[in-house]
Design a protein around this motif. Sequence first.
Motif, PDB file in Angstrom:
ATOM      1  N   ILE A 998       8.286  -4.913   7.685  1.00  0.00           N
ATOM      2  CA  ILE A 998       8.020  -4.893   9.131  1.00  0.00           C
ATOM      3  C   ILE A 998       7.552  -3.504   9.562  1.00  0.00           C
ATOM      4  O   ILE A 998       6.624  -3.362  10.364  1.00  0.00           O
ATOM      5  CB  ILE A 998       9.288  -5.323   9.889  1.00  0.00           C
ATOM      6  N   ARG A 999       8.155  -2.446   9.014  1.00  0.00           N
ATOM      7  CA  ARG A 999       7.719  -1.097   9.378  1.00  0.00           C
ATOM      8  C   ARG A 999       6.284  -0.848   8.942  1.00  0.00           C
ATOM      9  O   ARG A 999       5.485  -0.267   9.699  1.00  0.00           O
ATOM     10  CB  ARG A 999       8.654  -0.061   8.738  1.00  0.00           C
ATOM     11  N   ALA A1000       5.943  -1.256   7.737  1.00  0.00           N
ATOM     12  CA  ALA A1000       4.565  -1.046   7.272  1.00  0.00           C
ATOM     13  C   ALA A1000       3.579  -1.862   8.092  1.00  0.00           C
ATOM     14  O   ALA A1000       2.478  -1.393   8.419  1.00  0.00           O
ATOM     15  CB  ALA A1000       4.460  -1.412   5.792  1.00  0.00           C
ATOM     16  N   THR A1001       3.954  -3.077   8.448  1.00  0.00           N
ATOM     17  CA  THR A1001       3.051  -3.890   9.272  1.00  0.00           C
ATOM     18  C   THR A1001       2.845  -3.267  10.639  1.00  0.00           C
ATOM     19  O   THR A1001       1.725  -3.235  11.166  1.00  0.00           O
ATOM     20  CB  THR A1001       3.633  -5.307   9.408  1.00  0.00           C
ATOM     21  N   ALA A1006      -0.631  -3.431  13.004  1.00  0.00           N
ATOM     22  CA  ALA A1006      -0.253  -3.874  14.345  1.00  0.00           C
ATOM     23  C   ALA A1006      -1.433  -4.343  15.186  1.00  0.00           C
ATOM     24  O   ALA A1006      -1.323  -5.361  15.888  1.00  0.00           O
ATOM     25  CB  ALA A1006       0.506  -2.757  15.065  1.00  0.00           C
ATOM     26  N   PRO A1007      -2.596  -3.670  15.176  1.00  0.00           N
ATOM     27  CA  PRO A1007      -3.700  -4.165  16.023  1.00  0.00           C
ATOM     28  C   PRO A1007      -4.231  -5.520  15.615  1.00  0.00           C
ATOM     29  O   PRO A1007      -4.923  -6.165  16.400  1.00  0.00           O
ATOM     30  CB  PRO A1007      -4.783  -3.079  15.856  1.00  0.00           C
ATOM     31  N   PHE A1008      -3.931  -5.966  14.380  1.00  0.00           N
ATOM     32  CA  PHE A1008      -4.546  -7.189  13.886  1.00  0.00           C
ATOM     33  C   PHE A1008      -3.579  -8.375  13.888  1.00  0.00           C
ATOM     34  O   PHE A1008      -3.972  -9.479  13.532  1.00  0.00           O
ATOM     35  CB  PHE A1008      -5.079  -6.964  12.463  1.00  0.00           C
ATOM     36  N   GLY A1077      10.573 -15.734   9.013  1.00  0.00           N
ATOM     37  CA  GLY A1077       9.443 -16.073   9.873  1.00  0.00           C
ATOM     38  C   GLY A1077       8.131 -15.663   9.219  1.00  0.00           C
ATOM     39  O   GLY A1077       8.075 -15.330   8.032  1.00  0.00           O
ATOM     40  N   CYS A1078       7.081 -15.665  10.043  1.00  0.00           N
ATOM     41  CA  CYS A1078       5.734 -15.405   9.529  1.00  0.00           C
ATOM     42  C   CYS A1078       4.990 -14.453  10.453  1.00  0.00           C
ATOM     43  O   CYS A1078       5.125 -14.519  11.681  1.00  0.00           O
ATOM     44  CB  CYS A1078       4.932 -16.706   9.401  1.00  0.00           C
ATOM     45  N   PHE A1079       4.185 -13.577   9.830  1.00  0.00           N
ATOM     46  CA  PHE A1079       3.159 -12.800  10.526  1.00  0.00           C
ATOM     47  C   PHE A1079       1.817 -13.488  10.318  1.00  0.00           C
ATOM     48  O   PHE A1079       1.464 -13.853   9.185  1.00  0.00           O
ATOM     49  CB  PHE A1079       3.060 -11.371   9.974  1.00  0.00           C
ATOM     50  N   PHE A1080       1.039 -13.652  11.393  1.00  0.00           N
ATOM     51  CA  PHE A1080      -0.335 -14.117  11.292  1.00  0.00           C
ATOM     52  C   PHE A1080      -1.250 -12.936  11.621  1.00  0.00           C
ATOM     53  O   PHE A1080      -1.190 -12.386  12.714  1.00  0.00           O
ATOM     54  CB  PHE A1080      -0.605 -15.267  12.259  1.00  0.00           C
ATOM     55  N   VAL A1081      -2.094 -12.563  10.661  1.00  0.00           N
ATOM     56  CA  VAL A1081      -2.940 -11.366  10.784  1.00  0.00           C
ATOM     57  C   VAL A1081      -4.392 -11.808  10.695  1.00  0.00           C
ATOM     58  O   VAL A1081      -4.781 -12.507   9.744  1.00  0.00           O
ATOM     59  CB  VAL A1081      -2.618 -10.335   9.691  1.00  0.00           C
ATOM     60  N   LEU A1091     -10.795 -11.865   7.245  1.00  0.00           N
ATOM     61  CA  LEU A1091      -9.683 -11.837   6.313  1.00  0.00           C
ATOM     62  C   LEU A1091      -8.442 -12.283   7.065  1.00  0.00           C
ATOM     63  O   LEU A1091      -8.077 -11.693   8.082  1.00  0.00           O
ATOM     64  CB  LEU A1091      -9.487 -10.425   5.744  1.00  0.00           C
ATOM     65  N   LEU A1092      -7.812 -13.352   6.581  1.00  0.00           N
ATOM     66  CA  LEU A1092      -6.656 -13.948   7.239  1.00  0.00           C
ATOM     67  C   LEU A1092      -5.439 -13.799   6.340  1.00  0.00           C
ATOM     68  O   LEU A1092      -5.498 -14.142   5.140  1.00  0.00           O
ATOM     69  CB  LEU A1092      -6.902 -15.435   7.539  1.00  0.00           C
ATOM     70  N   LEU A1093      -4.359 -13.269   6.886  1.00  0.00           N
ATOM     71  CA  LEU A1093      -3.124 -13.086   6.148  1.00  0.00           C
ATOM     72  C   LEU A1093      -2.018 -13.848   6.855  1.00  0.00           C
ATOM     73  O   LEU A1093      -1.825 -13.697   8.067  1.00  0.00           O
ATOM     74  CB  LEU A1093      -2.750 -11.602   6.055  1.00  0.00           C
ATOM     75  N   GLN A1094      -1.285 -14.649   6.091  1.00  0.00           N
ATOM     76  CA  GLN A1094      -0.088 -15.320   6.595  1.00  0.00           C
ATOM     77  C   GLN A1094       1.069 -14.854   5.721  1.00  0.00           C
ATOM     78  O   GLN A1094       1.210 -15.239   4.567  1.00  0.00           O
ATOM     79  CB  GLN A1094      -0.242 -16.833   6.532  1.00  0.00           C
ATOM     80  N   MET A1095       1.901 -13.959   6.277  1.00  0.00           N
ATOM     81  CA  MET A1095       2.975 -13.321   5.523  1.00  0.00           C
ATOM     82  C   MET A1095       4.283 -14.005   5.856  1.00  0.00           C
ATOM     83  O   MET A1095       4.799 -13.877   6.983  1.00  0.00           O
ATOM     84  CB  MET A1095       3.035 -11.823   5.848  1.00  0.00           C
TER      85      MET A1095
END
Length: 1127
Positions: A998-1001, A1006-1008, A1077-1081, A1091-1095
Amino acid sequence: MNPPDKPLLKPLSPQDWESLIEDFQQGGPRHHKWTAPDLLQSLIDQAFTSLLKKDFLLKLPLLLFLEEFSETFFTHETHLNRLLESLRSVIQSPLDGVTISYYLKEQFMVSTTSIFVTVNALEKFHARFIEGLVELLVLVINRPNHSMDRQTRAIACECLRELEKCWPCLLSNIGGHLWSLCQNERSHACQSYLLLFTSVVFNIVNTKLNVSILNTSVPLVPFNVPQWVLSGGDENGIGSKEVVVGLNYKELRRAMAFLLESPQLLTPSGMMEFLGMVMPMAVALELQASMLKVQFFWMIYSFDPLSCHAVLAMYSRFLDVFDGQEGEIFTRLLLISKETHHYLVFRLLALHWLLGLLSKLMFSGEVGKYKSIFELGLRFYPAVFDPLALKALKLDLLAFYSICLDRLKLESFSGEEVGIGKSAAKLFEDGLVSVSAFKWLPPWSTETAVAFRAFHKFLIGASSHSDNDPSTTRTLMDSTIFHTLQGMLVDMTLQFQRLVPVIVSYTDRLLGCQKHCWLGERLLQTVDELLLPNVKIDYKLSSYLPIFDRIAANSTIPPRGLLDLLDKFMVFLVEKHGPDTGLKSWSRGSKVLGICRTMLKHHHSSRLFLGLSRLLAFTCLYFPDLEVRDNARIYLRMLICIPGVKLRDLLNQGEQLLGISPSSHSSSFFNVHSPRQHYQNLKKSRNISAYIHIERTKPLLVKQTWSLSLLPLGDGSAKAGYLESIRDSDPLVDIRDLNDSENLLTAPETERICKSQEPLRVMDSKISEILEILRRHFSCIPDFRHMPGFKVRISCHLRFESEPFNHIWGDNSPTSQLDGVDGLPAIYATVLQFSSSAPYGPIPSYRIPCLLGEPPRNDGISGQSVSLDIVPIEDGASEEESFRAPVTIDLEPQEPTPGLVDVSIEANAENGQVIRGQLQSITVGIEDMFLKAIIPSDIAEDGIPAYYSQLFNALWEACGTPSNIGRETFQLKGQKGVAAISGTRSVKLLEVPADSLIRATEQYLAPFVVSVIGEPLVNMVKDGGIISNIIWKDFASDSFLESTTSVTGLERGPLHLTYGDDDESRSSINISKRNMGCFFVLIFLPPRFHLLLQMEVSDLSTLVRIRTDYWPCLAYVDDYLEGLFLA
């Protein structure tokens, strides 16, 4: 004069004071030599002593000097005490007409008040000083109707008003006494008394202070600062908790009634200030605005601009009160603009007011309100003998009036209903009568500029440059005013050849506007249809060549008519050539060939081949000038032998070479060095990167040491099918050109039609919605082949070391401490050239005027000497920043791939040597390509998170199963290219705790981030406060995650890493215990990829699902994720 070694003991003479004042005003060292504490104390003592001397002649300059440098002198309470005592002495001194005069007393009061306000005496010093000053000023004004000192009392009122402005409610306790003084004063000073009392009442109302304005029980002297002023004040301006917030409406309304009875006592300037305070008070006290109208509406008939402006300000604030009187106001303003005895400025102001009021009424939405005043529009016509500035404004009014007529038509009101029998086109033609002389005047005349300004106003006055404007270009092209303007411009072009350059400039203005370029193209099409058949073939036709060049540059106009006309013109030049022609044939022939070159650059060769080859062949054979014949032969050979695309590229490149401005490279042609010296400079530049460094300001997270290079497939004529991300849409071929080149175009057209036929596809509502979102998104992406694409900016800095630089390029003498900064070397006129083998497009160069070398590490140059000898350094800036020049590298990627940017430098040393060489290359990483997706202009700010979430979902589906969108293509901005989506999927497991991820994200991605799903993860991210303005979802209510991850619930079981071609859930490996949970980037990769990331975040690991429409980036994303989360 030089300051003495000890404090001044003897009085300074007037000459000494003049020299001292000059030293302070000069600044720098002459000022600083007097700033010692003992000298300042002695100077201020001498100043107060001199001010009280009868024979001292520089009292007024000395007062102004103390006022100008008040922050330097008045730093202690004793200084303010001396100032007050001196003021009291001067005020109480009798007049003698020489040493003590009213002017001295007035200036002393003004300077003292200014000093108190400047040094903020109430907050920095004891309140007794402000109380003493107010007492002295109150004693001066407490003599109403005393005729001798009425001007002095007015000045004292103005000083009190400034104190009240600086510290609101300072005089609120003595408001009753000020009211009494206003009632008793009968001289011209009553304006100052009224404005002072109005300021006190205004501050009471503005701060909602509950004090009595009629109370006179508090004495004027001694004066005490109110407690609520001393305590600082809260959000309402009231500091004391003992004061009740609320207004005494009864007393304040009585005061307002008194103020409204005295407008005739104020000058126009005073009336402006008075109304600026009275109108907000009337609203706060809930008074009827009609009272203001009764008292002040008469000023609209005055002959002073300020009085009229005050009435118009009141009208703009209280529109309902003036309902039905708009016509009276408009009639008065029209009368002012027509009366010649008024100053021109007043007449221009009246027209500006009219234009503003018309805009306010038209956009108010009440048609019935402004419909009745449009009958005045026929009175806007400029008179023949009006000044030109007045004509220009009246034409603007007519243009706006035509907009109002169109608005009435849209509201279903006919012209007869409002008594208007003229159309917008008729208004346009009649309005230009007053400036009709422009047709005979030179093209650079002011009247010509006014006329064409009116053309532009009438044409696009109702259309703004905003993309959100509802009026479309099609509406403008179909309007009557545009057709009228077209005919008028064509007629003027035929009759007045001197106006052709002006018409060309006007057309260029339309073509240069992204919103109205279609109007310029339609105008050129009309000129091509109406002008070319009516032009007479003679020598005067050369004046039309500039507009012919614009027609040739427009690809929407068939070139046949222009080629036929040029062919006839060249035949005429050949037939009329004689011994007296001189260079005229060469000049005209060269211009015709320039138009032919323009056609070759902007049209397909198939459209030009027959007509242009005939023209060039005739010129090669028969034109009398040898140079024109040779150039025509070259163009003819190029037309026959070189394909169209390469020919256009070759002509564009040649034009750049011909039109380039002399750069630093050309200096060698003017400053020719000997071969030996040139060889020595090359030898010196070999290892230039050892002491001249260019470095990234922000280092890369992942240092890419490799790059994926893909070779093109097929015959080598084009790139691979996948990498050809943008291709041209099917062009529209002109029917008239098909008739002449039927044998050339029939077969390819038939093949194109056959290839374009494909079976219809049936899609559900979800796929249709996805396609709609993607079409909207891709329509905002520029086609980098035809317009500027997305820019990627890399910030760097340039520096060089002094010692090795001096050893190679200087006199080989080391920098010493005695030399200081003057001994540091410098390079001038530095030009950095950038190049790269990666697909980054042309990279603009960067120029640095001057750069100092870095001092040696063991040198004793201090930061203070640097700041004094070079330039002042801002607070917080390090010493090293003074020797570094910021450099910005602007890339326009055509593919989102990492690479290297080679940097070459060319600069001049102080001794005139030219420094050339290659510097270290700048690494471009995949993270430099990360951009936010572009937002359509019609998306509101609060709708951006939802738009990004919808775009993510649509791209995720499109990059998933290929059958989702089939072979659908999406049109890009500019409508010349289309793009398709070919998605790729991947996964990556990261063995990293949730806190670290979470810190690295939050730090890098964060803008994405467009959405966060899952209650535990949402709570942790929201507590951080870094990621905001996104979609927060509880997983229980989200359906998208189920459809994309095939996971039934985040809390129901462990997270699995799956393997398989189609089903991601066949085999699994347990990688965590609890899913959070999930991050959607969503990351945009220029020029048009994603480029789509689902973490999927768990306690001890994270599974990253990756989808992209540019598969080569997966190789770099893998390293980036490891460097981001595992480093």
